[in-house]
Design a protein around this motif. Structure first.
Motif, short mmCIF file in Angstrom:
data_model
loop_
_atom_site.label_atom_id
_atom_site.label_comp_id
_atom_site.label_asym_id
_atom_site.label_seq_id
_atom_site.Cartn_x
_atom_site.Cartn_y
_atom_site.Cartn_z
N LEU A 50 0.75 -1.07 -0.08
CA LEU A 50 -0.02 -0.13 -0.03
C LEU A 50 0.81 1.32 -0.05
O LEU A 50 1.85 1.50 1.08
N LYS A 51 0.72 2.06 -0.95
CA LYS A 51 1.56 3.08 -1.38
C LYS A 51 1.14 4.49 -0.71
O LYS A 51 -0.11 4.82 -1.00
N GLY A 84 -2.05 10.54 -5.38
CA GLY A 84 -1.29 9.58 -5.88
C GLY A 84 -1.04 8.28 -4.72
O GLY A 84 -0.71 7.20 -5.07
N THR A 85 -1.44 8.46 -3.64
CA THR A 85 -1.71 7.32 -2.40
C THR A 85 -2.90 6.53 -2.89
O THR A 85 -3.70 6.86 -3.51
N CYS A 86 -2.66 5.37 -2.20
CA CYS A 86 -3.40 4.30 -2.66
C CYS A 86 -4.91 4.40 -1.92
O CYS A 86 -4.95 5.05 -1.00
N GLY A 101 -11.15 8.81 0.20
CA GLY A 101 -11.40 7.48 -0.04
C GLY A 101 -9.88 6.92 -0.12
O GLY A 101 -9.72 5.70 -0.54
N SER A 102 -9.08 7.55 -0.01
CA SER A 102 -7.56 7.07 0.30
C SER A 102 -7.15 6.44 1.73
O SER A 102 -8.01 6.86 2.61
N VAL A 103 -6.00 5.93 1.76
CA VAL A 103 -5.66 5.37 3.25
C VAL A 103 -5.25 6.56 4.30
O VAL A 103 -5.27 6.42 5.27
N CYS A 133 0.94 1.71 11.68
CA CYS A 133 1.26 1.11 10.25
C CYS A 133 1.26 2.21 9.42
O CYS A 133 2.19 2.81 9.18
N ILE A 134 -0.03 2.82 8.82
CA ILE A 134 0.17 3.56 7.66
C ILE A 134 0.58 4.94 8.16
O ILE A 134 1.33 5.74 7.51
N GLY A 135 0.28 5.21 9.46
CA GLY A 135 1.03 6.59 10.10
C GLY A 135 2.35 6.70 9.76
O GLY A 135 2.93 7.74 9.43
N ALA A 136 3.20 5.50 10.07
CA ALA A 136 4.55 5.52 10.18
C ALA A 136 4.97 5.65 8.65
O ALA A 136 5.94 6.40 8.51
N ASP A 137 4.29 5.21 7.58
CA ASP A 137 4.47 5.46 6.12
C ASP A 137 4.20 7.05 5.83
O ASP A 137 4.95 7.48 4.95
N ILE A 138 3.33 7.63 6.33
CA ILE A 138 2.95 8.99 6.17
C ILE A 138 4.25 9.84 6.66
O ILE A 138 4.75 10.63 5.91
#
Length: 224
Positions: A106-107, A125-127, A173-175, A190-195
């Motif tokens: 998940l990008k 561009g985020t998934c 509608g994105s993550v 999870c996704i927060g770390a990637d942000i």
């Protein structure tokens, strides 16, 4: 997840046990969750006590003026720093391995645009949002955005004034901005770390000597 409507946990200073029981019985980790809630309530109570004490000592209007002066100071310092960075668009991305439902890679994509004394962070561009537990609501997403810039500007006091120069685009509608009732249980680790990583990666383009990591991921949190 169980989406709660707003409810009072305390009524006229008295704990409403039935409300606490409702939350605890609909939670897989009730001890940790109730501890988190109790800590937040305790922090609010301490904050209230100290604000009242300051108002009693100096008066409400003086406190209001002082708070605005503090906010203005942080904003001014941050805008001065932004002007030192070259105008332009800087990109970064990070990949979350899985959302625990069989979906992988998940990008999170971000573009940080600097224009004079302001910053715009765009997650186009985020998934799209996940059926799993890794979606990040705007409050969590922006917290990681602010955290990244706070980390590279450690000498500037962090408050609401610091955030004023930063605007954002969070695709619906994105993550990073899911439509309800998307689950966001693990968004912070999870996704927060990637942000945070994606924003920090973009910052390499204009402040390479300042960047590092300001995130905590799932593996690290479990180890902790």
């Amino acid at each position: 997840g169980f989406p709660f409507s707003p409810m009072k946990l305390y009524e006229k200073g008295e704990l409403r046990q039935e409300a606490w029981d409702l939350i605890a019985r609909n939670n897989r980790i009730p001890t940790q969750s109730m501890g988190d809630i109790a800590a937040m309530i305790g922090a609010c109570k301490i904050g209230e006590e100290r604000i009242r004490s300051l108002c009693d000592r100096y008066g409400l209007e003086t406190i209001r003026q002082s708070v605005e002066a503090i906010f203005d100071y942080s904003e001014r310092r941050f805008r001065d720093q932004i002007r030192k960075w070259p105008d332009g668009r800087y990109e970064g991305e990070s990949i979350l391995d899985t959302d625990f439902t069989g979906r992988h890679d998940l990008k999170v994509k971000t573009t940080v645009e600097i224009l004079d004394d302001s910053i715009h962070v765009d997650f186009t561009g985020t998934c799209e949002q996940s059926e799993g537990i890794v979606n990040s609501v705007p409050g969590n997403t922006l917290s990681y955005v602010y955290l990244a810039f706070a980390s590279i500007c450690r000498d500037i006091p962090i408050n609401s004034g610091f955030f004023r120069p930063i605007s954002s685009t969070l695709p619906e509608g994105s993550v990073v901005n899911p439509n309800a009732p998307a689950c966001a249980a693990y968004a912070t680790i999870c996704i927060g770390a990637d942000i945070g990583d994606a924003v920090m990666k973009a910052c390499e383009g204009f402040a390479p000597e300042r960047v590092g990591t300001a995130s905590i991921d799932l593996a690290l949190s479990w180890a902790y």
